[in-house]
Design an enzyme around this catalytic site. Structure first.
Site, PDB file in Angstrom:
ATOM      1  N   TYR A 153      59.174  47.037  65.279  1.00  0.00           N
ATOM      2  CA  TYR A 153      58.843  46.946  63.856  1.00  0.00           C
ATOM      3  C   TYR A 153      57.659  45.991  63.701  1.00  0.00           C
ATOM      4  CZ  TYR A 153      59.045  46.059  58.875  1.00  0.00           C
ATOM      5  OH  TYR A 153      58.702  45.955  57.547  1.00  0.00           O
ATOM      6  N   ASP A 252      52.473  40.920  68.852  1.00  0.00           N
ATOM      7  CA  ASP A 252      53.093  40.593  67.568  1.00  0.00           C
ATOM      8  C   ASP A 252      53.951  39.340  67.744  1.00  0.00           C
ATOM      9  OD1 ASP A 252      54.743  40.416  65.342  1.00  0.00           O
ATOM     10  OD2 ASP A 252      54.843  42.578  65.046  1.00  0.00           O
ATOM     11  N   LYS A 279      55.566  34.710  58.836  1.00  0.00           N
ATOM     12  CA  LYS A 279      56.823  33.948  58.732  1.00  0.00           C
ATOM     13  C   LYS A 279      56.576  32.435  58.684  1.00  0.00           C
ATOM     14  CE  LYS A 279      59.410  37.791  59.824  1.00  0.00           C
ATOM     15  NZ  LYS A 279      60.437  38.432  59.042  1.00  0.00           N
TER      16      LYS A 279
HETATM   17  C1  LIG Z   1      58.034  41.622  64.515  1.00  0.00           C
HETATM   18  C2  LIG Z   1      57.590  41.781  63.087  1.00  0.00           C
HETATM   19  N1  LIG Z   1      56.326  42.172  62.821  1.00  0.00           N
HETATM   20  C3  LIG Z   1      55.888  42.335  61.562  1.00  0.00           C
HETATM   21  C4  LIG Z   1      56.707  42.096  60.489  1.00  0.00           C
HETATM   22  C5  LIG Z   1      56.203  42.300  59.081  1.00  0.00           C
HETATM   23  O1  LIG Z   1      56.055  41.069  58.446  1.00  0.00           O
HETATM   24  P1  LIG Z   1      56.125  40.995  56.842  1.00  0.00           P
HETATM   25  O2  LIG Z   1      57.537  41.290  56.453  1.00  0.00           O
HETATM   26  O3  LIG Z   1      55.701  39.580  56.531  1.00  0.00           O
HETATM   27  O4  LIG Z   1      55.163  41.989  56.314  1.00  0.00           O
HETATM   28  C6  LIG Z   1      58.023  41.688  60.709  1.00  0.00           C
HETATM   29  C7  LIG Z   1      58.935  41.429  59.576  1.00  0.00           C
HETATM   30  O5  LIG Z   1      60.104  41.156  59.714  1.00  0.00           O
HETATM   31  C8  LIG Z   1      58.480  41.540  62.046  1.00  0.00           C
HETATM   32  O6  LIG Z   1      59.745  41.177  62.306  1.00  0.00           O
END
Ligand SMILES: Cc1ncc(COP(=O)(O)O)c(C=O)c1O
Length: 441
Positions: A153, A252, A279
């Protein structure tokens, strides 16, 4: 006779009448909830306030917060230094339509911390971070396709919401996954522009990347802090494969950045071309960032001759978020990170000992202070392994833990500890899981 789940739901309803009423009032205007992740059955708790590692709901009950705003609140709630930084910035001005200097300070702090970060840009969410990093990779390589891992994700834009949780009967062979859109309404081209890789299968990754290298802008990779049990060797293999085939690696770090000063990439000893953050670096405010190699990032340098690439946003590099994020990072010292990681290790060991003692087919997976609980034996090292876990006890366990004063992420898939916690909170959580299992398992 009512099932344990029906019993727990009934007790939950009785204990949270004000949350229920507020949920009912709000849903008339918010399509069920103000955002998808705020809903869980039978109705979500409405929280009145947070302090330290605790939350209080509107019915006056207190919880140890083991979710920490989708893992973002690494310092818990009401950290004095963060609040002082926010107040100071707000006195100067909330948003001034111009740089205030604080964004350069946090940029320098991030680049000092992460070896591979030569330049950085700020956005408002992790979603925007991966969006702009991918656009940069496409702009640089002039290639249209991206590769990502099945089950990974990376936010809620079309390019990455492919094969996040695909139904197994449509997902193709485990070592050659098919690209499937995750949500309705996505561009039909999103899935055809994505190449899907399997976690923890370096041979398949090698084969698929080799076959598509000439059309790939990047491989987007999250070693899945707290969710999948991906081994560092696999992360290093992904770096080697992408380098060997001349494909950019975007890492990521949006969840993993709490595990070490230099990020998960430092723990795993890999050097991505670009990395995405979010985050914790906003100290609880909306934020995202991406950065990496100067020769790539400088394509966005609009103080020089135009390269045709551009990145900006009304609230990007918001001064209050930057101030809160900088204060958070300054509190996130090696000692604090060690403390968080030690709490995570304690939790994992004790939970796994509990599951073994009770002969329950379950396990805690933990990356630093981010953790998940799964009902399965054997390593959860790929999306297919995750999909095969038993989900029936998740909702009862979640509700029982709430009843006992522990608020975890719904689904138990992405939970996180915070710095104000200590061993007592961990031991309490483990005891509560034990009590819950006695009722539900
Ligand atoms: C691994 C990862 N990448 C990207 C995101 C997306 O971040 P955002 O919710 O701030 O758009 C998340 C969100 O939980 C995530 O867990």
């Amino acid at each position: 006779m009512p099932t344990p789940l029906a019993d727990l739901q009934e007790r939950y309803r009785c204990a949270s009448p004000r949350s229920r009423a507020l949920f009912e009032q709000g849903r008339a205007y918010t399509a069920g909830a103000a955002k998808g992740a705020y809903y869980y059955p039978p109705h979500p708790l409405t929280m009145a306030r947070g302090q330290g590692c605790f939350l209080w709901d509107v019915d006056g009950r207190r919880y140890v917060d083991c979710a920490n705003h989708h893992t973002a609140q690494v310092l818990g709630h009401g950290n004095e230094r963060v609040e002082a930084a926010v107040r100071e910035q707000m006195q100067k001005g909330i948003a001034l339509g111009a740089p205030t200097g604080i964004e350069s300070e946090i940029a320098r702090e991030m680049c000092d911390r992460v070896d591979t970060l030569e330049r950085i840009r700020f956005v408002n969410s992790g979603t925007e971070a991966t969006l702009h990093a991918i656009r940069l990779a496409r702009g640089y390589t002039k290639h249209g396709k991206i590769a990502k891992f099945e089950g990974g994700y990376h936010g809620s834009h079309d390019a990455v919401e492919v094969s996040v949780a695909p139904p197994l009967d449509q997902a193709g062979p485990a070592d050659a996954p098919v690209a499937l859109p995750t949500a309705g309404g996505m561009s039909p081209s999103a899935a055809s522009e994505a190449i899907i890789l399997p976690y923890s299968d370096p041979e398949a990754v090698e084969r698929i990347v080799a076959a598509h290298a000439s059309e790939l802008a990047c491989v987007l990779f999250d070693p899945k802090a707290g969710v999948l049990d991906i081994q560092p060797d696999f992360a290093r293999a992904v770096r080697d494969i992408t380098r060997r085939h001349g494909v950019l690696l975007i890492f990521d770090e949006i969840v993993g950045f709490r595990t070490s000063i230099g990020g998960l990439q430092e723990v795993y000893d890999i050097d991505p071309d670009l990395s995405c953050f979010g985050k914790i670096i906003g100290g609880g405010f909306p934020v995202g960032a991406f950065g990496g190699r100067a020769d790539l990032m400088d394509l966005f340098d609009n103080s020089q001759q135009s390269t045709g690439l551009f990145q900006s946003g009304t609230f990007s590099a918001h001064p209050v978020a930057m101030a809160a994020g900088l204060a958070t990072l300054s509190e996130l010292t090696p000692q604090t990170i060690d403390h968080l990681n030690a709490l995570g290790a304690r939790l994992k060991d004790q939970l796994n000992a509990l599951f073994a003692d009770r002969a329950i087919s379950a396990q805690a997976v933990c990356t630093g202070s981010v953790f998940s609980i799964y009902f399965a034996r054997g390593p959860i090292a790929s999306y297919r392994a995750l999909a095969a876990t038993d989900k029936t006890l998740i909702q009862p366990l979640f509700l029982s833990l709430i009843e006992q004063g522990y608020f975890l992420g719904p689904g138990l898939g992405m939970c996180a500890l915070s710095a104000p916690m200590d061993a007592e909170h961990i031991d309490g959580l483990v005891a509560a899981v034990g009590n819950a299992l006695a009722e539900i398992a």
